[in-house]
Design a protein around this motif. Structure first.
Motif, short mmCIF file in Angstrom:
data_model
loop_
_atom_site.label_atom_id
_atom_site.label_comp_id
_atom_site.label_asym_id
_atom_site.label_seq_id
_atom_site.Cartn_x
_atom_site.Cartn_y
_atom_site.Cartn_z
N ILE A 22 45.21 6.24 45.09
CA ILE A 22 45.13 6.94 46.37
C ILE A 22 44.08 8.04 46.31
CG2 ILE A 22 46.38 8.41 48.00
CD1 ILE A 22 47.23 5.48 48.12
N SER A 23 44.08 8.79 45.21
CA SER A 23 43.09 9.85 45.04
C SER A 23 41.67 9.29 45.02
CB SER A 23 43.38 10.62 43.75
OG SER A 23 42.42 11.64 43.53
N THR A 24 41.51 8.14 44.38
CA THR A 24 40.18 7.52 44.31
C THR A 24 39.71 7.08 45.69
OG1 THR A 24 40.49 6.76 42.04
CG2 THR A 24 38.88 5.57 43.37
N ILE A 25 40.59 6.48 46.49
CA ILE A 25 40.23 6.07 47.84
C ILE A 25 39.79 7.29 48.66
CG2 ILE A 25 41.14 5.17 50.02
CD1 ILE A 25 42.84 3.24 48.39
N TYR A 26 40.53 8.37 48.54
CA TYR A 26 40.17 9.61 49.25
C TYR A 26 38.79 10.10 48.83
CZ TYR A 26 40.10 14.68 50.01
OH TYR A 26 39.73 15.97 50.33
N GLN A 27 38.55 10.18 47.52
CA GLN A 27 37.26 10.68 47.04
C GLN A 27 36.13 9.72 47.41
OE1 GLN A 27 36.73 13.78 45.55
NE2 GLN A 27 34.64 13.17 46.11
N ASN A 28 36.40 8.42 47.33
CA ASN A 28 35.39 7.44 47.73
C ASN A 28 34.97 7.64 49.18
OD1 ASN A 28 35.25 6.21 45.23
ND2 ASN A 28 36.46 4.43 45.80
N GLY A 29 35.96 7.91 50.04
CA GLY A 29 35.63 8.14 51.44
C GLY A 29 34.70 9.33 51.62
N LEU A 30 34.98 10.41 50.91
CA LEU A 30 34.10 11.59 50.97
C LEU A 30 32.71 11.25 50.47
CD1 LEU A 30 36.48 14.40 49.64
CD2 LEU A 30 35.97 13.83 52.02
N ASP A 31 32.63 10.33 49.51
CA ASP A 31 31.35 9.93 48.93
C ASP A 31 30.67 8.80 49.70
OD1 ASP A 31 31.75 11.81 46.95
OD2 ASP A 31 32.56 10.38 45.50
N GLY A 32 31.29 8.35 50.79
CA GLY A 32 30.68 7.32 51.61
C GLY A 32 30.89 5.91 51.10
#
Length: 312
Positions: free
Chosen positions: A294-304
């Motif tokens: 879940i944390s990775t999906i969140y960070q990926n979204g911030l990173d585009g």
């Protein structure tokens, strides 16, 4: 033996002894080990590759340095960064200029009213479904989530928190129950909430942030017996969960509003739960994602990086 012959013999012996003692200038066995695999970001770790010191004293280098080839596996958005892949998507709506489904496993949605497709969380995510409180995207014949474990994720931007049952994504009709409502509540109208068919509710303690993009996630974990809510990659609520998630009778799916029972339009009732703001990157899994995922999906979204690993 005369003096010349004696000196010649001593010199010959010295040369032979020196040849026996002299080692190679560098290690001859410095074969390259299997390259250390990159950590998902394409920056393969370079080993130290110790070689012999070449001082002619016979000490050869051990040649065991792991030499990375610089081509570490590139993270594709479908893993948690440690090599563990995400499960397949059971539904994915990226809203990049339209409301089609991106995984090939679920239904396309049709616009209701006049939604727009405007800027999302970051440029790499393309556009988001942008709603002004009287439009949405809905579809018929929703392919229900199956099994004991489920995860649903989405980015949401609340321009306003007015109203009740404001919907991020919902499989629930006015006359028939479905599998889930994810959005804001009724009594807790400003709180992020997940309601399941078996009347299990999970509600965040703090009001949903408005005027900013927020990543939301709902995880149903049968083994742990937990119904978990996440905001921006952080766990905010845990309640008991008794598997399985009931299928329900409603066949419509709504993003931004409550659909009618078959998903051919929005519900015809006083409180449709229109969302006022933006919704993007709606994804569903027939699996309970870990906190790290879940944390990775969140960070990926911030990173585009989108749920399918691509970027616009």
């Amino acid at each position: 033996m005369n003096r010349f012959a004696t000196r010649f013999a001593y010199m010959s012996a010295a040369l032979i002894l020196a040849a026996c003692r002299t080692g190679p200038e560098t290690a001859t066995d410095s074969s390259t080990d299997t390259s250390t695999t990159g950590d998902g970001d394409g920056d393969g770790d370079t080993g130290d590759g110790d070689t012999g010191d070449g001082d002619g004293d016979g000490d050869t280098g051990d040649g065991d340095g792991d030499t990375g080839d610089g081509d570490g596996d590139t993270g594709d958005g479908d893993g948690d960064g440690d090599g563990d892949p995400f499960p397949p998507l059971a539904g994915y709506w990226a809203f990049n200029g339209d409301s089609t489904e991106g995984s090939g496993t679920n239904i396309d949605l049709m616009p209701i009213g006049d939604p727009e497709y405007l800027a999302s969380v970051s440029p790499g995510l393309g556009t988001a479904l942008t709603l002004d409180g009287d439009d949405a995207a809905v579809g018929a014949d929703f392919v229900k989530l199956s099994g004991d474990d489920v995860t649903i994720v989405a980015w949401a931007y609340a321009e306003s928190l007015e109203g009740i049952w404001n919907t991020i994504v919902k499989n629930w009709g006015p006359g028939t129950s479905g599998q889930f409502h994810i959005g804001l509540g009724e009594a807790d109208e400003d709180m992020f909430q997940s309601v399941l068919n078996n009347n299990e509710w999970a509600t965040a303690e703090d009001p949903f942030p408005s005027g900013e993009w927020v990543h939301t996630a709902v995880v149903l974990d049968a083994m742990a017996g937990e119904h978990r809510l996440y905001i921006n990659g952080a766990l905010v609520t845990t309640v008991a969960y008794a598997a399985p998630l009931d299928v329900g009778e409603s066949t419509g799916l709504g993003v931004g509003a409550k659909p009618n029972d078959d998903g051919t339009g929005v519900a015809e009732q006083a409180e449709v739960g229109f969302w006022n703001g933006g919704i993007d990157e709606v994804g569903m899994y027939n699996a309970a994602l870990t906190p790290e995922q879940i944390s990775t999906i969140y960070q990926n979204g911030l990173d585009g990086i989108q749920l399918d690993g691509s970027s616009e």
